[in-house]
Design a protein around this motif. Structure first.
Motif, PDB file in Angstrom:
ATOM      1  N   ARG B 160     -43.736  48.687  10.643  1.00 41.62           N
ATOM      2  CA  ARG B 160     -45.018  47.997  10.528  1.00 41.62           C
ATOM      3  C   ARG B 160     -46.158  48.934  10.934  1.00 41.62           C
ATOM      4  O   ARG B 160     -47.210  48.961  10.306  1.00 41.62           O
ATOM      5  N   PHE B 165     -47.515  46.928   6.956  1.00 50.45           N
ATOM      6  CA  PHE B 165     -46.626  45.764   6.911  1.00 50.45           C
ATOM      7  C   PHE B 165     -45.206  46.299   6.978  1.00 50.45           C
ATOM      8  O   PHE B 165     -44.976  47.481   6.728  1.00 50.45           O
ATOM      9  N   SER B 166     -44.280  45.455   7.363  1.00 43.50           N
ATOM     10  CA  SER B 166     -42.924  45.958   7.564  1.00 43.50           C
ATOM     11  C   SER B 166     -42.079  45.792   6.313  1.00 43.50           C
ATOM     12  O   SER B 166     -41.994  44.720   5.749  1.00 43.50           O
ATOM     13  N   LEU B 167     -41.451  46.905   5.913  1.00 42.14           N
ATOM     14  CA  LEU B 167     -40.513  46.828   4.789  1.00 42.14           C
ATOM     15  C   LEU B 167     -39.174  46.321   5.271  1.00 42.14           C
ATOM     16  O   LEU B 167     -38.384  45.787   4.514  1.00 42.14           O
ATOM     17  N   LEU B 168     -38.926  46.547   6.559  1.00 39.81           N
ATOM     18  CA  LEU B 168     -37.670  46.084   7.128  1.00 39.81           C
ATOM     19  C   LEU B 168     -37.896  44.700   7.725  1.00 39.81           C
ATOM     20  O   LEU B 168     -38.997  44.357   8.140  1.00 39.81           O
ATOM     21  N   THR B 169     -36.814  43.933   7.762  1.00 43.66           N
ATOM     22  CA  THR B 169     -36.915  42.599   8.330  1.00 43.66           C
ATOM     23  C   THR B 169     -35.553  42.160   8.840  1.00 43.66           C
ATOM     24  O   THR B 169     -34.536  42.714   8.445  1.00 43.66           O
ATOM     25  N   PHE B 170     -35.561  41.185   9.729  1.00 41.08           N
ATOM     26  CA  PHE B 170     -34.310  40.533  10.079  1.00 41.08           C
ATOM     27  C   PHE B 170     -33.993  39.523   8.987  1.00 41.08           C
ATOM     28  O   PHE B 170     -34.883  38.803   8.535  1.00 41.08           O
ATOM     29  N   THR B 180     -32.628  44.283   7.159  1.00 43.46           N
ATOM     30  CA  THR B 180     -32.498  44.534   5.739  1.00 43.46           C
ATOM     31  C   THR B 180     -33.856  44.869   5.132  1.00 43.46           C
ATOM     32  O   THR B 180     -34.894  44.681   5.752  1.00 43.46           O
ATOM     33  N   CYS B 181     -33.802  45.405   3.911  1.00 44.08           N
ATOM     34  CA  CYS B 181     -35.018  45.760   3.196  1.00 44.08           C
ATOM     35  C   CYS B 181     -34.960  45.063   1.847  1.00 44.08           C
ATOM     36  O   CYS B 181     -33.980  45.167   1.131  1.00 44.08           O
ATOM     37  N   PHE B 182     -36.001  44.327   1.530  1.00 42.29           N
ATOM     38  CA  PHE B 182     -35.958  43.515   0.316  1.00 42.29           C
ATOM     39  C   PHE B 182     -36.286  44.332  -0.922  1.00 42.29           C
ATOM     40  O   PHE B 182     -35.705  44.145  -1.977  1.00 42.29           O
TER      41      PHE B 182
END
Lengths: 166, 227
Positions: B160, B165-170, B180-182
Motif C-alpha cells: 500500500r 493501494f494494495s495489490l496484495l490482500t488477505f 493473495t493478489c487478484f
C-alpha cells in the motif's frame, strides 16, 4: 452481464461502505461474482480489485463460480458434523472431482457447504436441487449421482429418438 | 518532552509515537511481529508486544499505547511473558516448522522470538497442523507458502505504501486465510522492480519464483528443527 452490472453501478453511490450491498445485488442478479464483475466494482468505488476480492472471500454468502444445473448442498451443522457430514461432503467432492464452492466444468453439478438446513433429526443431511436427502451415506451419494446420470442418458436418448422420427 | 520509565531506565521521548516504537529506538527489546515503522496505524494483530504499565489492571499491547509523562513500564513481568508465550505458541501451532528447508533459517523472527521467550518451535501437544492449504498465490513473479505465513500484514502494508493501494490482500478467513493478489495480468502489475513484500516478509512466506530453488540450495548445513 457486465453491461447490466455497469448500469447497476450507476445507481449506487461511490462509497466504500457500499461494497457489500453492491456485491450482494450482483450475486442476486447473476448468481455469482465473476472476476470481471469484481474489477468493475473496484473501479467504480476507487479501491483495488484485490480489496474487493479480499472482502468477498471473507463472507460465506458470496460464490465465485456459476451454480451448476444440479445444486448439491451438504449440511455441516453441529448434528450433521457429529454423524459424519464431512464424509458425505468429501464423497460428493471426490465423485464429482470438484471442491465445495465449485462447479463441474460441464456446469452440471455444483457443491456447497451449508451450516444447517433445520432438520437435524435426519442427519447427515444433503439438499439436492431443493429436495432434502435424509440420513445420507456414501452409498446414497453414489445413488443420487447415478440417478442423475440415468436421467441425463434417458433425456439424450429421447432427444435422439425424436430427432430420428422427424 | 515526555519522561517515561521503562524497566527502571528513565528515557525522554517526543510525541506522536507508540510506546513500542520508542522502546525499540532506545534499544529496549519488546517482542513484536506485526509492527512496522512508518505504518499509519499498527494492526496489533500479533499480540506479542505486551507490557505492564503501572496503574493498568492488565498488560496492554505497547504498539497501541502512546507514552505519557510519568509512565512506569515493565517489559518482563511474569504475566507479560505468559501472554507472549501463549501468543507465540498459537502462531507456531499454524506454522509449518521446517527450518532446514526454509530460506529464512537462522534469520527468522520466529526462531529469535522462540529463543528469547524459551518456547519450543515444535509443540508435542499438537499432532497435526490445522493450516494445510497448499500454494495459492497466482502471481507471475512471487510465490506464497501459506503454511509459513504468520499473517502479520506487513506485505500488504508495504504494498500500500509503494502503490497507494494494495495489490496484495488477505483472502478467506480463519485457518484458511491466505495472502493473495487478484490482478493476474503481468502487464498491469507494477511488481517488476518492486520487491517490498518479499523483503519485508519475516518468515519467507512470500518470495520470488525463480529464487525459490536457489534459496533452498544456498542453505547452511542441516540445523536441528527444534532447540
Amino acid at each position: 452481464m457486465l453491461k447490466d452490472i455497469d448500469e447497476m453501478l450507476l445507481t449506487s453511490e461511490k462509497k466504500r461502505e457500499n461494497l457489500i450491498p453492491i456485491l450482494q445485488r450482483i450475486q442476486q442478479r447473476h448468481a455469482y461474482l465473476s472476476p470481471d464483475a469484481m474489477k468493475l466494482v473496484a473501479l467504480h468505488l476507487g479501491i483495488s480489485s484485490s480489496e474487493v476480492y479480499g472482502v468477498a472471500t471473507f463472507y460465506n454468502q458470496f460464490r465465485f463460480h456459476p451454480p451448476g444445473k444440479h445444486q448439491i448442498k451438504v449440511c455441516l451443522g453441529t448434528a450433521c458434523h457429529v454423524v459424519g457430514g464431512d464424509i458425505i461432503l468429501e464423497n460428493f467432492e471426490r465423485k464429482l472431482g470438484i471442491k465445495d464452492g465449485e462447479t463441474t466444468p460441464d456446469r452440471e453439478f455444483s457443491i456447497e457447504r451449508v451450516a444447517c438446513v433445520g432438520c437435524c433429526a435426519l442427519a447427515p443431511v444433503a439438499v439436492v436441487d431443493d429436495v432434502v436427502q435424509a440420513c445420507m451415506a456414501p452409498s446414497k451419494v453414489e445413488g443420487i449421482l447415478l440417478g442423475f446420470d440415468i436421467e441425463r442418458e434417458r433425456d439424450e436418448r429421447e432427444k435422439q429418438e425424436s430427432e430420428a422420427s422427424q | 518532552m515526555i519522561k517515561v520509565n521503562v524497566d527502571g531506565r528513565a528515557i525522554e521521548v517526543g510525541e506522536g509515537q507508540s510506546l513500542l516504537a520508542v522502546c525499540l529506538q532506545q534499544g529496549i527489546f519488546i517482542p513484536h511481529l506485526c509492527f512496522l515503522e512508518g505504518m499509519p496505524e499498527s494492526p496489533a494483530s500479533c499480540r506479542l508486544c505486551f507490557v505492564d504499565i503501572q496503574g493498568e489492571p492488565a498488560p496492554v499491547a505497547s504498539c497501541k499505547v502512546p507514552p505519557w509523562d510519568g509512565m512506569v513500564v515493565r517489559t518482563d513481568t511474569e504475566r507479560v511473558r505468559r501472554l507472549q508465550k501463549s501468543a507465540l505458541r498459537l502462531l507456531l501451532s499454524v506454522h509449518h516448522v521446517d527450518c532446514r528447508n526454509c530460506p529464512s533459517n537462522k534469520k527468522c523472527v520466529l526462531q529469535d522470538l522462540a529463543k528469547f521467550l524459551g518456547v519450543p518451535l515444535k509443540s508435542k501437544k499438537l499432532e497435526h497442523l490445522q493450516r494445510e492449504i497448499g500454494v495459492e498465490l497466482d502471481h507471475p513473479l512471487f510465490q506464497f507458502v501459506p503454511e509459513r505465513c504468520v499473517l502479520c500484514e506487513k506485505c500488504i502494508a508495504v504494498c500500500r505504501q509503494h502503490n497507494d493501494f494494495s495489490l496484495l490482500t488477505f483472502a478467506k478467513r480463519g485457518f484458511n486465510t491466505v495472502v493473495t493478489c487478484f490482478e493476474k495480468d503481468p502487464d498491469r502489475l507494477p511488481c517488476s522492480d518492486c520487491r517490498a513484500c518479499v523483503e519485508i516478509c519475516p518468515v519467507s512466506a512470500i518470495f520470488l519464483k525463480n529464487e525459490a530453488a536457489e534459496a533452498c540450495l544456498d542453505q547452511p548445513p542441516p540445523f536441528p528443527d527444534s532447540p
